[in-house]
Design a protein around this motif. Structure first.
Motif, PDB file in Angstrom:
ATOM      1  N   ALA A   1     -15.371 -20.352 -90.967  1.00  0.00           N
ATOM      2  CA  ALA A   1     -16.568 -19.530 -91.052  1.00  0.00           C
ATOM      3  C   ALA A   1     -16.274 -18.246 -90.268  1.00  0.00           C
ATOM      4  O   ALA A   1     -15.357 -18.202 -89.444  1.00  0.00           O
ATOM      5  CB  ALA A   1     -17.770 -20.257 -90.448  1.00  0.00           C
ATOM      6  N   ILE A   2     -17.028 -17.213 -90.555  1.00  0.00           N
ATOM      7  CA  ILE A   2     -16.897 -15.956 -89.818  1.00  0.00           C
ATOM      8  C   ILE A   2     -18.202 -15.686 -89.092  1.00  0.00           C
ATOM      9  O   ILE A   2     -19.285 -15.755 -89.690  1.00  0.00           O
ATOM     10  CB  ILE A   2     -16.567 -14.786 -90.752  1.00  0.00           C
ATOM     11  N   GLY A   3     -18.083 -15.398 -87.822  1.00  0.00           N
ATOM     12  CA  GLY A   3     -19.251 -15.064 -87.030  1.00  0.00           C
ATOM     13  C   GLY A   3     -19.227 -13.609 -86.610  1.00  0.00           C
ATOM     14  O   GLY A   3     -18.167 -13.035 -86.374  1.00  0.00           O
ATOM     15  N   TRP A   4     -20.402 -13.030 -86.559  1.00  0.00           N
ATOM     16  CA  TRP A   4     -20.570 -11.703 -85.958  1.00  0.00           C
ATOM     17  C   TRP A   4     -21.197 -11.899 -84.584  1.00  0.00           C
ATOM     18  O   TRP A   4     -22.169 -12.651 -84.442  1.00  0.00           O
ATOM     19  CB  TRP A   4     -21.456 -10.808 -86.810  1.00  0.00           C
ATOM     20  N   PHE A   5     -20.645 -11.200 -83.619  1.00  0.00           N
ATOM     21  CA  PHE A   5     -21.104 -11.249 -82.253  1.00  0.00           C
ATOM     22  C   PHE A   5     -21.392  -9.817 -81.797  1.00  0.00           C
ATOM     23  O   PHE A   5     -20.903  -8.856 -82.388  1.00  0.00           O
ATOM     24  CB  PHE A   5     -20.015 -11.824 -81.339  1.00  0.00           C
TER      25      PHE A   5
ATOM     26  N   TYR B   1     -18.418  -7.547 -82.731  1.00  0.00           N
ATOM     27  CA  TYR B   1     -17.157  -8.211 -82.987  1.00  0.00           C
ATOM     28  C   TYR B   1     -17.330  -9.237 -84.104  1.00  0.00           C
ATOM     29  O   TYR B   1     -18.383  -9.862 -84.226  1.00  0.00           O
ATOM     30  CB  TYR B   1     -16.683  -8.977 -81.750  1.00  0.00           C
ATOM     31  N   CYS B   2     -16.276  -9.451 -84.867  1.00  0.00           N
ATOM     32  CA  CYS B   2     -16.239 -10.611 -85.742  1.00  0.00           C
ATOM     33  C   CYS B   2     -15.179 -11.582 -85.204  1.00  0.00           C
ATOM     34  O   CYS B   2     -14.263 -11.180 -84.469  1.00  0.00           O
ATOM     35  CB  CYS B   2     -15.961 -10.250 -87.193  1.00  0.00           C
ATOM     36  N   ALA B   3     -15.354 -12.838 -85.556  1.00  0.00           N
ATOM     37  CA  ALA B   3     -14.458 -13.870 -85.065  1.00  0.00           C
ATOM     38  C   ALA B   3     -14.429 -15.022 -86.047  1.00  0.00           C
ATOM     39  O   ALA B   3     -15.383 -15.254 -86.801  1.00  0.00           O
ATOM     40  CB  ALA B   3     -14.899 -14.357 -83.690  1.00  0.00           C
ATOM     41  N   THR B   4     -13.333 -15.757 -86.011  1.00  0.00           N
ATOM     42  CA  THR B   4     -13.235 -16.947 -86.847  1.00  0.00           C
ATOM     43  C   THR B   4     -13.908 -18.121 -86.135  1.00  0.00           C
ATOM     44  O   THR B   4     -13.781 -18.276 -84.918  1.00  0.00           O
ATOM     45  CB  THR B   4     -11.767 -17.306 -87.116  1.00  0.00           C
ATOM     46  N   LEU B   5     -14.603 -18.924 -86.879  1.00  0.00           N
ATOM     47  CA  LEU B   5     -15.295 -20.091 -86.344  1.00  0.00           C
ATOM     48  C   LEU B   5     -14.790 -21.338 -87.061  1.00  0.00           C
ATOM     49  O   LEU B   5     -14.726 -21.384 -88.280  1.00  0.00           O
ATOM     50  CB  LEU B   5     -16.809 -19.970 -86.578  1.00  0.00           C
ATOM     51  N   HIS B   6     -14.449 -22.339 -86.276  1.00  0.00           N
ATOM     52  CA  HIS B   6     -14.067 -23.613 -86.860  1.00  0.00           C
ATOM     53  C   HIS B   6     -14.908 -24.703 -86.227  1.00  0.00           C
ATOM     54  O   HIS B   6     -15.023 -24.745 -84.999  1.00  0.00           O
ATOM     55  CB  HIS B   6     -12.583 -23.898 -86.629  1.00  0.00           C
ATOM     56  N   PRO B   7     -15.539 -25.558 -87.006  1.00  0.00           N
ATOM     57  CA  PRO B   7     -15.383 -25.771 -88.443  1.00  0.00           C
ATOM     58  C   PRO B   7     -16.100 -24.730 -89.284  1.00  0.00           C
ATOM     59  O   PRO B   7     -16.867 -23.911 -88.772  1.00  0.00           O
ATOM     60  CB  PRO B   7     -16.006 -27.150 -88.648  1.00  0.00           C
ATOM     61  N   ASN B   8     -15.841 -24.775 -90.564  1.00  0.00           N
ATOM     62  CA  ASN B   8     -16.331 -23.792 -91.524  1.00  0.00           C
ATOM     63  C   ASN B   8     -17.743 -24.142 -91.985  1.00  0.00           C
ATOM     64  O   ASN B   8     -17.988 -24.395 -93.156  1.00  0.00           O
ATOM     65  CB  ASN B   8     -15.361 -23.730 -92.713  1.00  0.00           C
ATOM     66  N   ILE B   9     -18.681 -24.140 -91.022  1.00  0.00           N
ATOM     67  CA  ILE B   9     -20.085 -24.364 -91.316  1.00  0.00           C
ATOM     68  C   ILE B   9     -20.894 -23.475 -90.394  1.00  0.00           C
ATOM     69  O   ILE B   9     -20.381 -22.991 -89.385  1.00  0.00           O
ATOM     70  CB  ILE B   9     -20.497 -25.847 -91.111  1.00  0.00           C
ATOM     71  N   CYS B  10     -22.153 -23.256 -90.726  1.00  0.00           N
ATOM     72  CA  CYS B  10     -22.996 -22.375 -89.918  1.00  0.00           C
ATOM     73  C   CYS B  10     -24.194 -23.102 -89.334  1.00  0.00           C
ATOM     74  O   CYS B  10     -25.202 -22.474 -89.024  1.00  0.00           O
ATOM     75  CB  CYS B  10     -23.459 -21.181 -90.730  1.00  0.00           C
TER      76      CYS B  10
ATOM     77  N   TYR C   1      -9.695 -16.497 -83.376  1.00  0.00           N
ATOM     78  CA  TYR C   1      -9.333 -15.087 -83.467  1.00  0.00           C
ATOM     79  C   TYR C   1     -10.566 -14.203 -83.342  1.00  0.00           C
ATOM     80  O   TYR C   1     -11.630 -14.535 -83.857  1.00  0.00           O
ATOM     81  CB  TYR C   1      -8.640 -14.800 -84.810  1.00  0.00           C
ATOM     82  N   TRP C   2     -10.353 -13.059 -82.673  1.00  0.00           N
ATOM     83  CA  TRP C   2     -11.377 -12.034 -82.510  1.00  0.00           C
ATOM     84  C   TRP C   2     -10.865 -10.715 -83.081  1.00  0.00           C
ATOM     85  O   TRP C   2      -9.675 -10.427 -83.021  1.00  0.00           O
ATOM     86  CB  TRP C   2     -11.692 -11.809 -81.038  1.00  0.00           C
ATOM     87  N   GLY C   3     -11.792  -9.921 -83.555  1.00  0.00           N
ATOM     88  CA  GLY C   3     -11.456  -8.550 -83.854  1.00  0.00           C
ATOM     89  C   GLY C   3     -11.536  -7.709 -82.594  1.00  0.00           C
ATOM     90  O   GLY C   3     -11.907  -8.186 -81.521  1.00  0.00           O
TER      91      GLY C   3
END
Length: 127
Positions: free
Chosen positions: A33-37, A95-104, A116-118
């Motif tokens: 999943a991708i998160g915005w922070f 910032y965007c970042a990868t989130l695991h697991p792939n659910i929200c 990972y972070w941008g």
């Protein structure tokens, strides 16, 4: 090489709009999943939105709900954050970042593994 690159920030007047982009490379978006922070001066970084590619699920923090929209383009490996009706309190580095697991459905950043972070993009809302 895994990379997340944000773009689209800038200076906007209150009530205006911006669209942020998070371009991912080096991994398929369907693994995370991708998160915005965002992080405002003197405040902790907070998660404000999430997009899952496994079930197209989304989540928004209450302060941005109904104003911000997250979406993705798998062909471009890019996730967007459309921000409307911007307020001065939205001023922050985003910032965007990868989130695991792939659910929200976890709702809090501490529940995810973030690999990972941008680098972040500045959004300033001011008249």
């Amino acid at each position: 090489q895994v990379q997340l690159v944000e773009s689209g920030g800038g200076l906007v007047q209150p009530g205006g709009s911006l669209r942020l982009s998070c371009a991912a490379s080096g991994f398929p978006l369907d693994y995370y999943a991708i998160g915005w922070f965002r992080q405002a001066p003197g405040k902790e970084r907070e998660m404000i939105s999430c997009l899952s590619s496994s079930d197209d699920g989304t989540w928004y923090e209450d302060s941005v709900k109904a104003r911000f929209t997250i979406s993705g383009d798998n062909a471009k490996n890019t996730v967007y954050l459309q921000m409307n009706s911007l307020k001065p309190e939205d001023t922050a580095v985003y910032y965007c970042a990868t989130l695991h697991p792939n659910i929200c459905s976890y709702y809090t950043a501490s529940s995810y593994r973030i690999d990972y972070w941008g680098q972040g993009t500045q959004v300033t809302v001011s008249s």
